[in-house]
Design a protein around this motif. Structure first.
Motif, PDB file in Angstrom:
ATOM      1  N   LEU A 278      48.866  40.476  31.587  1.00 50.93           N
ATOM      2  CA  LEU A 278      48.937  40.118  33.015  1.00 50.93           C
ATOM      3  C   LEU A 278      48.598  38.649  33.221  1.00 50.93           C
ATOM      4  CD1 LEU A 278      47.456  42.944  35.297  1.00 50.93           C
ATOM      5  CD2 LEU A 278      49.750  41.984  35.322  1.00 50.93           C
ATOM      6  N   LEU A 279      47.546  38.168  32.480  1.00 51.85           N
ATOM      7  CA  LEU A 279      47.141  36.773  32.632  1.00 51.85           C
ATOM      8  C   LEU A 279      48.209  35.823  32.090  1.00 51.85           C
ATOM      9  CD1 LEU A 279      43.366  37.007  31.602  1.00 51.85           C
ATOM     10  CD2 LEU A 279      44.334  36.941  33.903  1.00 51.85           C
ATOM     11  N   CYS A 280      48.990  36.312  31.154  1.00 53.49           N
ATOM     12  CA  CYS A 280      50.076  35.492  30.602  1.00 53.49           C
ATOM     13  C   CYS A 280      51.353  35.608  31.428  1.00 53.49           C
ATOM     14  CB  CYS A 280      50.380  35.912  29.153  1.00 53.49           C
ATOM     15  SG  CYS A 280      49.030  35.574  27.993  1.00 53.49           S
ATOM     16  N   GLY A 281      51.365  36.495  32.399  1.00 56.40           N
ATOM     17  CA  GLY A 281      52.560  36.705  33.214  1.00 56.40           C
ATOM     18  C   GLY A 281      52.755  35.599  34.229  1.00 56.40           C
ATOM     19  N   PRO A 282      53.955  35.527  34.812  1.00 54.98           N
ATOM     20  CA  PRO A 282      54.274  34.417  35.729  1.00 54.98           C
ATOM     21  C   PRO A 282      53.776  34.613  37.160  1.00 54.98           C
ATOM     22  CG  PRO A 282      56.194  35.825  35.437  1.00 54.98           C
ATOM     23  CD  PRO A 282      55.137  36.383  34.545  1.00 54.98           C
ATOM     24  N   SER A 283      53.391  35.849  37.529  1.00 56.65           N
ATOM     25  CA  SER A 283      53.123  36.136  38.949  1.00 56.65           C
ATOM     26  C   SER A 283      51.655  36.149  39.304  1.00 56.65           C
ATOM     27  CB  SER A 283      53.726  37.505  39.314  1.00 56.65           C
ATOM     28  OG  SER A 283      55.069  37.590  38.921  1.00 56.65           O
ATOM     29  N   PHE A 284      50.806  36.129  38.299  1.00 49.48           N
ATOM     30  CA  PHE A 284      49.385  36.364  38.567  1.00 49.48           C
ATOM     31  C   PHE A 284      48.705  35.099  39.082  1.00 49.48           C
ATOM     32  CE2 PHE A 284      44.971  37.321  37.497  1.00 49.48           C
ATOM     33  CZ  PHE A 284      44.885  38.617  37.978  1.00 49.48           C
ATOM     34  N   ASP A 285      47.900  35.287  40.154  1.00 45.84           N
ATOM     35  CA  ASP A 285      47.109  34.188  40.704  1.00 45.84           C
ATOM     36  C   ASP A 285      45.767  34.148  39.962  1.00 45.84           C
ATOM     37  OD1 ASP A 285      45.935  32.240  42.190  1.00 45.84           O
ATOM     38  OD2 ASP A 285      45.657  33.452  43.999  1.00 45.84           O
ATOM     39  N   ILE A 286      45.667  33.211  38.994  1.00 41.00           N
ATOM     40  CA  ILE A 286      44.498  33.176  38.115  1.00 41.00           C
ATOM     41  C   ILE A 286      43.210  32.904  38.885  1.00 41.00           C
ATOM     42  CG2 ILE A 286      43.445  31.988  36.148  1.00 41.00           C
ATOM     43  CD1 ILE A 286      45.802  33.754  35.433  1.00 41.00           C
ATOM     44  N   ALA A 287      43.277  32.031  39.861  1.00 38.35           N
ATOM     45  CA  ALA A 287      42.056  31.654  40.587  1.00 38.35           C
ATOM     46  C   ALA A 287      41.410  32.852  41.256  1.00 38.35           C
ATOM     47  CB  ALA A 287      42.379  30.575  41.614  1.00 38.35           C
ATOM     48  N   SER A 288      42.223  33.849  41.649  1.00 43.14           N
ATOM     49  CA  SER A 288      41.669  34.999  42.367  1.00 43.14           C
ATOM     50  C   SER A 288      40.838  35.904  41.471  1.00 43.14           C
ATOM     51  CB  SER A 288      42.800  35.802  43.006  1.00 43.14           C
ATOM     52  OG  SER A 288      43.643  36.359  42.010  1.00 43.14           O
ATOM     53  N   ILE A 289      41.059  35.840  40.145  1.00 45.24           N
ATOM     54  CA  ILE A 289      40.358  36.761  39.257  1.00 45.24           C
ATOM     55  C   ILE A 289      39.071  36.176  38.697  1.00 45.24           C
ATOM     56  CG2 ILE A 289      41.438  36.082  37.084  1.00 45.24           C
ATOM     57  CD1 ILE A 289      40.786  39.669  38.372  1.00 45.24           C
ATOM     58  N   ILE A 290      38.896  34.847  38.784  1.00 48.17           N
ATOM     59  CA  ILE A 290      37.722  34.183  38.207  1.00 48.17           C
ATOM     60  C   ILE A 290      36.407  34.820  38.667  1.00 48.17           C
ATOM     61  CG2 ILE A 290      36.467  31.994  38.050  1.00 48.17           C
ATOM     62  CD1 ILE A 290      38.977  32.078  36.357  1.00 48.17           C
ATOM     63  N   PRO A 291      36.229  35.095  39.981  1.00 47.25           N
ATOM     64  CA  PRO A 291      34.928  35.664  40.407  1.00 47.25           C
ATOM     65  C   PRO A 291      34.633  37.032  39.803  1.00 47.25           C
ATOM     66  CG  PRO A 291      36.143  34.796  42.283  1.00 47.25           C
ATOM     67  CD  PRO A 291      37.086  34.824  41.129  1.00 47.25           C
ATOM     68  N   PHE A 292      35.663  37.733  39.302  1.00 43.07           N
ATOM     69  CA  PHE A 292      35.448  39.099  38.832  1.00 43.07           C
ATOM     70  C   PHE A 292      35.290  39.178  37.304  1.00 43.07           C
ATOM     71  CE2 PHE A 292      38.029  39.183  42.688  1.00 43.07           C
ATOM     72  CZ  PHE A 292      37.244  39.981  43.511  1.00 43.07           C
ATOM     73  N   LEU A 293      35.272  38.021  36.646  1.00 42.30           N
ATOM     74  CA  LEU A 293      35.149  38.010  35.191  1.00 42.30           C
ATOM     75  C   LEU A 293      33.704  38.089  34.713  1.00 42.30           C
ATOM     76  CD1 LEU A 293      37.790  35.309  34.221  1.00 42.30           C
ATOM     77  CD2 LEU A 293      38.018  37.785  34.114  1.00 42.30           C
ATOM     78  N   GLU A 294      32.772  38.026  35.644  1.00 40.61           N
ATOM     79  CA  GLU A 294      31.359  37.975  35.248  1.00 40.61           C
ATOM     80  C   GLU A 294      30.915  39.166  34.416  1.00 40.61           C
ATOM     81  OE1 GLU A 294      26.979  37.469  37.370  1.00 40.61           O
ATOM     82  OE2 GLU A 294      28.817  37.241  38.535  1.00 40.61           O
ATOM     83  N   PRO A 295      31.378  40.425  34.742  1.00 45.05           N
ATOM     84  CA  PRO A 295      30.922  41.550  33.891  1.00 45.05           C
ATOM     85  C   PRO A 295      31.406  41.457  32.455  1.00 45.05           C
ATOM     86  CG  PRO A 295      31.806  42.348  35.985  1.00 45.05           C
ATOM     87  CD  PRO A 295      32.161  40.899  35.890  1.00 45.05           C
ATOM     88  N   LEU A 296      32.464  40.685  32.212  1.00 45.13           N
ATOM     89  CA  LEU A 296      33.029  40.581  30.871  1.00 45.13           C
ATOM     90  C   LEU A 296      32.272  39.493  30.101  1.00 45.13           C
ATOM     91  CD1 LEU A 296      35.267  42.087  29.420  1.00 45.13           C
ATOM     92  CD2 LEU A 296      36.834  40.252  30.044  1.00 45.13           C
ATOM     93  N   SER A 297      31.479  39.918  29.156  1.00 45.76           N
ATOM     94  CA  SER A 297      30.606  38.976  28.435  1.00 45.76           C
ATOM     95  C   SER A 297      31.422  37.988  27.614  1.00 45.76           C
ATOM     96  CB  SER A 297      29.659  39.762  27.517  1.00 45.76           C
ATOM     97  OG  SER A 297      28.926  38.864  26.714  1.00 45.76           O
ATOM     98  N   GLU A 298      31.016  36.715  27.669  1.00 48.44           N
ATOM     99  CA  GLU A 298      31.699  35.689  26.894  1.00 48.44           C
ATOM    100  C   GLU A 298      31.314  35.732  25.418  1.00 48.44           C
ATOM    101  OE1 GLU A 298      31.095  31.891  28.618  1.00 48.44           O
ATOM    102  OE2 GLU A 298      31.777  32.485  30.611  1.00 48.44           O
ATOM    103  N   ASP A 299      30.284  36.510  25.108  1.00 44.49           N
ATOM    104  CA  ASP A 299      29.879  36.618  23.710  1.00 44.49           C
ATOM    105  C   ASP A 299      30.879  37.433  22.899  1.00 44.49           C
ATOM    106  OD1 ASP A 299      27.658  35.135  24.324  1.00 44.49           O
ATOM    107  OD2 ASP A 299      26.409  36.909  24.721  1.00 44.49           O
ATOM    108  N   SER A 300      31.614  38.296  23.573  1.00 39.63           N
ATOM    109  CA  SER A 300      32.600  39.114  22.871  1.00 39.63           C
ATOM    110  C   SER A 300      33.913  38.362  22.747  1.00 39.63           C
ATOM    111  CB  SER A 300      32.823  40.434  23.623  1.00 39.63           C
ATOM    112  OG  SER A 300      33.405  40.167  24.893  1.00 39.63           O
TER     113      SER A 300
END
Length: 1002
Positions: A864-886
């Motif tokens: 989805l993130l690689c797709g042409p239609s997705f608004d990336i800026a809208s998803i940034i606030p919701f990435l917090e639960p996804l740990s960057e360590d993984s």
């Protein structure tokens, strides 16, 4: 056509204890009745049955020729004659007149009262003199505002009611002469006035006008209508010379005419407004709208009997806004809002009732069995007196007002009997020597004289009655008092009591199945409806009783339309709805057995049951009634049987009974996918899984989806406002989830179910809380994205999917069921899912994940993130639960930063976390305008990190790849400038040699 019934609308009767023979009388307000004889007026209080008591009496300054009472202002307007001259006076504060010798204050119109006299004015009756330049002929009071309209020979004069404030505690009633309406070519004999509407009548003509208060284009008040070259008008304007041709041998006759709306301005009657007062701008009248002109032709064969060709009983009847019939709202008199207005006038043998608000149209024509003398119109009835009887006719005012109040009253939810329905005479009551009648509240005031000889109020030569200009409006003095007179108060019975009598009477027509039953029950319904429209005069108990009668009348009408096979049988549905009866009660009331013992189901009942079952009523029929319904539809409309069985109301149907009827449809050649699905649902209800599987195998999956689209209730039902999945839907969830998702998607495509309803359906079906999303719902969202539903908000759907993918990845939560589509399926089927970038695969390969479902969710998110239609800026606030360590969090973070063109930050992150992915990343992302980052960012960073000694071999191999790219891209001088100063020459020498020979090679 007038239908005649023999009901009893008249109740108790009492005699008014008058001392003198009444010459004029009128009533109004709560309890006021005035009787005039000569120069004296007696006032009576009419407070109920058998209670008519003298209140006071007072002398007038002249013989009373005409009187009118206004509830607004509580005053009595009187035209009096003294010394052969006529005067107009208003009697105010008459209730304080205790004895005959009490002092009376006489004051002129508009006279300022000094404050010291306030106590005097407060406790005594006042007479207000209203001077006129011409003799007054007739008067009318506005029932809402209390303004007084006076008719003279060539004009109408409007006196506005106002209050003169003496101090904070006391104000006195007064009038202001605010408007003169000049009217040529017609002499008013009777007038009626109501909130700007004016009706005036001569012997053979009726004119209705509307005074409008909004100025148009700065139009002057003193406006003369433009003269037209209309030949009709030329005919109307008969000159004096023509009138002189009248003799005993010649009579001028004019053709009958009816002009409605704007055409009525062509009648030849000139109307001009002249403003004379200082009224508020909101109450000023600026122009006139013509509504109706009607002229009658005299009957030449009987012209010698002058009274036979005169109009009488002109009346404007307002009906006010009341709100819903079922609401508890009370309309106070000071808050009255005009809903509809009706105008009545009558010839001796026929009466006419028009509706004049919004559009002007003739509603009813009343044919009297005998010559009428006078008539009064009420919201419920028309009362007409002949010489020896009192007649009571029904009216259609409430039916017309109901449509004004609610233009959508004739729908599947509500109904009202039509305005065009024939009127009927409820009663012709014998009264000897009737002379005059008036009405207020539920009281009829009747004057009788034993002597049949009557002195007409207007007597003119028959010849002059045939010309407008020859009409005379002068009121003649009555004859000498005769013996044998009486003044009666006849009370009409309560609407509920008369309604019950009408219902009992209608039972005589019930077995015959004729239209008369519907007609009489419609009359009863309109009677109750009219009483409810006047609900501000009702006590709470009376209103509750009327509402109950209203619902009962709707039930009776529903029975009629369901029982009779008429073109209006569909009206059974709205009337049953308005009655409040349950479906079971309606089915219990239905009479299905004919006289010969056979059964017949009429269209009205079928229509009602069919629509009620479609509307998902929160009512479950018993097994017995459900079986009756199935039998009814199998006999009358077999095509509807599968739909009927899918209704939540049919939950208690015996599946064996339903299966037997469905099998008959199959054997008779009536087979469809819908019958197959219904049989499969019934087999499941019986617990016969083999039969269920056999039925489901009879058609391919796409046809099954079409069947669910034809009848969504096979899967989804609503009970008490909540979505309830069926047993078939629960079974499909476990056995054929793909069919279930495809079917719900098909319902959405065909607007059979909303987006939120579909979400709730899967949550309830899978038994999940609001916060937990079942995999089947995720499958539906993915299917929606593939299908591209037009009503789906794309970014909202992206948010739903990405939120779910992120939640599962962060919680390491696998889906509760196997997903219907893999990430590869989605990439191949949906353009919104893009090919995952190659460097992402390198990044992910460094992590050994055992859970395949985990990698599937991650791949779908990355796609989805690689797709042409997705608004990336809208998803940034919701990435917090996804740990960057993984690795999963790292890949998503770098993907988002890359889509946001934060390449330098991505290079730093990859060099730090996953150096083996830096060259694939640079090869894929650092192109075109980002090419310079190879030597400006990547080369220095690699050189620096090699010095630090960590991950040396990885950085070294990456540095070699970088130098190869930079050597190709840059000129020798530029390449030398970007090389580190402290590097080993032998290491860089091959790249330098390639860069120097690059030009010669090319």
């Amino acid at each position: 056509m007038v239908q005649l019934y023999n009901l009893h609308p008249f109740g108790s009767q009492q005699v008014v204890p008058c001392k003198l023979e009444p010459e004029r009388f009128c009533g109004g307000g709560r309890d006021a009745l005035f009787v005039a004889a000569g120069c004296k007026v007696e006032a009576f209080a009419v407070t109920g049955q058998e209670l008519c008591q003298p209140r006071c009496s007072f002398s007038t300054l002249g013989r009373v020729l005409c009187l009118a009472y206004s509830e607004a202002g509580d005053y009595l307007a009187v035209i009096e004659e003294k010394n052969k001259a006529t005067f107009l006076r208003a009697y105010v504060n008459w209730r304080s007149k205790r004895t005959e010798n009490c002092r009376v204050c006489i004051r002129m119109l508009g006279h300022n009262v000094e404050a010291p006299f306030n106590e005097t004015y407060k406790d005594q009756m006042s007479i207000i003199e209203m001077p006129l330049s011409e003799a007054p002929l007739c008067i009318s009071c506005c029932p809402v505002k209390g303004d007084l309209l006076v008719g003279c020979t060539n004009k109408l004069v409007l006196f506005s009611l106002k209050y003169q404030i003496i101090n904070e505690e006391f104000s006195i009633l007064d009038f202001e002469r605010s408007l003169i309406i000049h009217i040529d070519n017609i002499i008013p004999v009777e007038i009626s006035f109501c909130i700007g509407y004016v009706a005036l009548m001569s012997d053979l003509e009726v004119l209705i006008l509307k005074l409008e208060s909004d100025p148009k284009n700065g139009e002057s008040v003193n406006h003369q209508p433009p003269k037209t070259n209309n030949p009709m008008k030329q005919t109307e304007d008969v000159s004096n010379e023509t009138l002189q041709l009248e003799s005993d041998d010649f009579v001028i006759c004019q053709k009958p005419m009816e002009l409605l709306g704007e055409k009525s301005s062509q009648s030849g009657i000139s109307v001009t407004l002249e403003s004379t007062g200082l009224a508020d701008e909101k109450t000023k009248y600026y122009h006139v709208q013509h509504l109706l002109y009607k002229r009658f032709a005299p009957d030449i064969s009987s012209y010698v009997f002058s009274d036979d060709i005169k109009l009488h009983s002109l009346q404007l009847l307002p009906i006010y806004q009341t709100g819903s019939l079922t609401s508890g709202r009370k309309n106070l008199s000071q808050e009255k809002e005009l809903l509809s207005l009706f105008c009545f006038f009558s010839l001796p043998h026929v009466g006419y009732l028009y509706m004049v608000v919004k559009s002007v149209e003739l509603m009813s024509v009343y044919q009297y069995p005998e010559k009428s003398q006078q008539a009064v119109l009420t919201p419920q009835f028309l009362h007409v007196i002949a010489s020896n009887n009192l007649q009571c006719f029904t009216v259609r005012c409430s039916a017309a007002a109901a449509r004004e109040e609610d233009p959508y009253v004739d729908t599947t939810l509500k109904a009202c009997p039509p305005v065009s329905m024939d009127v009927c005479a409820l009663r012709i009551q014998l009264f000897i020597g009737l002379k005059a009648v008036c009405h207020f509240k539920n009281h009829l005031i009747l004057l009788t004289k034993a002597d049949p000889e009557a002195i007409p109020e207007r007597r003119d030569s028959p010849k002059r009655l045939l010309s407008r200009k020859g009409a005379s409006g002068k009121l003649k003095a009555p004859s000498v008092a005769e013996a044998g007179w009486n003044l009666y108060i006849v009370d009409t019975i309560s609407p509920v009591q008369l309604y019950k009598e009408m219902v009992d009477y209608s039972n005589t027509y019930k077995t015959a199945k004729t239209q008369s039953c519907i007609h009489l029950l419609s009359e009863a319904h309109l009677l109750v409806r009219a009483a409810l429209m006047d609900a501000h005069q009702l006590e709470p108990g009376e209103k509750a009783e009327l509402l109950e009668a209203f619902k009962e009348s709707c039930g009776h009408l529903g029975d009629c339309y369901s029982r009779l096979d008429t073109q209006h049988s569909h009206l059974a549905l709205p009337y049953y709805k308005m009655s409040g009866l349950s479906m079971a009660e309606v089915l219990t009331r239905a009479d299905w057995v004919l006289e010969d013992g056979s059964q017949k189901y009429e269209r009205g009942l079928i229509f009602y049951i069919n629509h009620s079952l479609y509307e998902n009523l929160d009512e479950e029929l018993s097994e017995e009634l459900a079986a009756k319904v199935v039998h009814m539809f199998h006999a009358a409309e077999p095509k509807q049987l599968p739909h009927i069985l899918c209704s939540p109301s049919m939950k208690n149907i015996n599946p064996l009974t339903a299966m037997s009827y469905l099998s008959k449809l199959d054997t008779s050649g009536f087979s469809s996918i819908l019958v197959t699905l219904t049989k499969a649902a019934m087999a499941l209800k019986m617990g016969d899984l083999d039969m269920h599987r056999n039925e489901m195998k009879r058609h391919p999956e796409m046809k099954l989806v079409c069947g669910f689209i034809l009848e969504p209730r096979l899967l989804i039902q609503q009970r008490k406002g909540h979505i309830v999945p069926t047993d078939l839907a629960a079974h499909l969830k476990d056995t054929q989830p793909g069919l279930l998702v495809a079917s719900v998607l098909g319902l959405q495509k065909n607007n059979k179910i909303g987006i939120e309803e579909a979400d709730s359906f899967f949550k309830v079906l899978c038994g999940k809380d609001e916060d937990i999303i079942p995999q089947l719902l995720v499958d539906l969202w993915e299917a929606q994205l593939i299908a591209g539903l037009p009503d789906v908000v794309l970014q909202e759907l992206f948010y739903k999917l990405t939120s779910q993918y992120i939640w599962r990845l962060s919680k390491r939560q696998p889906p509760d069921t196997i997903p219907l589509r893999t990430s590869e399926d989605l990439i191949n089927a949906c353009s919104h899912y893009g090919l995952i970038y190659p460097w992402v695969n390198v990044l992910i390969s460094s992590d050994s994940l055992a859970d395949k479902s985990y990698t599937e969710d991650l791949s779908k998110l990355q796609s989805l993130l690689c797709g042409p239609s997705f608004d990336i800026a809208s998803i940034i606030p919701f990435l917090e639960p996804l740990s960057e360590d993984s690795i999963a969090g790292l890949s998503v973070q770098v993907l988002c930063q890359t889509r946001l063109k934060e390449y330098e930050q991505c290079i730093d992150t990859l060099l730090e976390r996953c150096p083996e992915a830096i060259i694939p990343y640079a090869n894929h992302e650092l192109k075109e305008e980002n090419r310079t980052l190879w030597w400006k960012k990547l080369l220095p960073e690699l050189c620096h990190r090699i010095k630090c000694g960590e991950k040396g071999q990885l950085y070294l191999s990456s540095l070699k790849e970088t130098l190869s790219v930079v050597a190709v891209e840059l000129e020798l001088r530029d390449f030398l400038n970007v090389l580190p100063e402290d590097g080993t020459a032998a290491f860089f020498l091959p790249y330098l040699l390639y860069c120097s020979r690059k030009k010669s090679l090319t």
